[in-house]
Scaffold this motif. Structure first.
Motif, short mmCIF file in Angstrom:
data_model
loop_
_atom_site.label_atom_id
_atom_site.label_comp_id
_atom_site.label_asym_id
_atom_site.label_seq_id
_atom_site.Cartn_x
_atom_site.Cartn_y
_atom_site.Cartn_z
N LYS A 135 -6.44 1.94 -2.96
CA LYS A 135 -7.56 1.39 -2.19
C LYS A 135 -8.67 0.99 -3.14
O LYS A 135 -8.93 1.69 -4.13
N GLY A 136 -9.32 -0.14 -2.84
CA GLY A 136 -10.51 -0.54 -3.59
C GLY A 136 -10.26 -1.06 -4.98
O GLY A 136 -11.16 -1.01 -5.83
N ALA A 137 -9.07 -1.61 -5.24
CA ALA A 137 -8.76 -2.10 -6.59
C ALA A 137 -9.78 -3.13 -7.07
O ALA A 137 -10.09 -3.20 -8.26
N GLU A 138 -10.31 -3.91 -6.11
CA GLU A 138 -11.28 -4.96 -6.48
C GLU A 138 -12.61 -4.38 -6.96
O GLU A 138 -13.42 -5.09 -7.55
N LEU A 139 -12.83 -3.10 -6.71
CA LEU A 139 -14.09 -2.47 -7.13
C LEU A 139 -13.98 -1.80 -8.50
O LEU A 139 -14.97 -1.27 -9.01
N ILE A 140 -12.80 -1.82 -9.07
CA ILE A 140 -12.61 -1.13 -10.36
C ILE A 140 -13.13 -1.98 -11.51
O ILE A 140 -12.78 -3.15 -11.63
N GLY A 141 -13.98 -1.38 -12.29
CA GLY A 141 -14.48 -2.02 -13.49
C GLY A 141 -13.80 -1.41 -14.70
O GLY A 141 -13.17 -0.35 -14.61
#
Ligand SMILES: [Zn+2]
Ligand SMILES: [Zn+2]
Length: 142
Positions: free
Chosen positions: A54-60
């Protein structure tokens, strides 16, 4: 067996499966300055056993030296894992995998330690030889 973990805010979730290949503590200056802690607890998994669910797009990410690709949640800043592509493993912060039975096997980079730990685990000067270190242990008298 699958273990689930999330970042500090919960927006990013990961799942790890199987058994960790290693667990322990790292005292190196990089881990300390990145985490803000006197040393960090790590769990190491084969890369294929770690999935972002979940939330891969939020990983920096931040990759300072090329070998350690540090991943964190851009929403809360919480650390998630450190990809080590050259070793084929991923280091997941032990603290974000609450169901893993944490059984540390060694202290790494203990020559850089700023916080002395009194236990019977081996204390490597840097790293075990199989992952590119000297394999040397600090003086047992320490
Ligand atoms: Zn977060
Ligand atoms: Zn370290």
């Amino acid at each position: 067996m699958t273990h689930k973990g999330s970042c500090f805010c919960g927006a990013v979730e990961i799942a790890v499966s199987g058994d960790p290949v290693d667990m322990g503590y790292c005292h190196c200056q990089s881990c300390r300055s990145y985490s803000g802690a006197p040393f960090v607890a790590f769990t190491i998994w084969p890369s294929d056993n770690v999935a972002v669910t979940k939330g891969a797009e939020l990983i920096g990410g931040y990759n300072k030296v090329g070998t350690s690709d540090r991943k964190y949640c851009t929403q809360c800043g919480g650390h998630m894992f450190i990809d080590h592509p050259k070793l084929g493993v991923v280091d997941v912060r032990a603290a974000i995998l609450p169901t893993v039975d944490f059984e540390p096997k060694a202290h790494l980079s203990y020559a850089e330690a700023v916080f002395a730990v009194s236990d019977d685990l081996p204390k490597f000067v840097d790293f075990p030889a199989e992952i590119g270190g000297s394999g040397k242990l600090v003086d047992a008298a320490d």
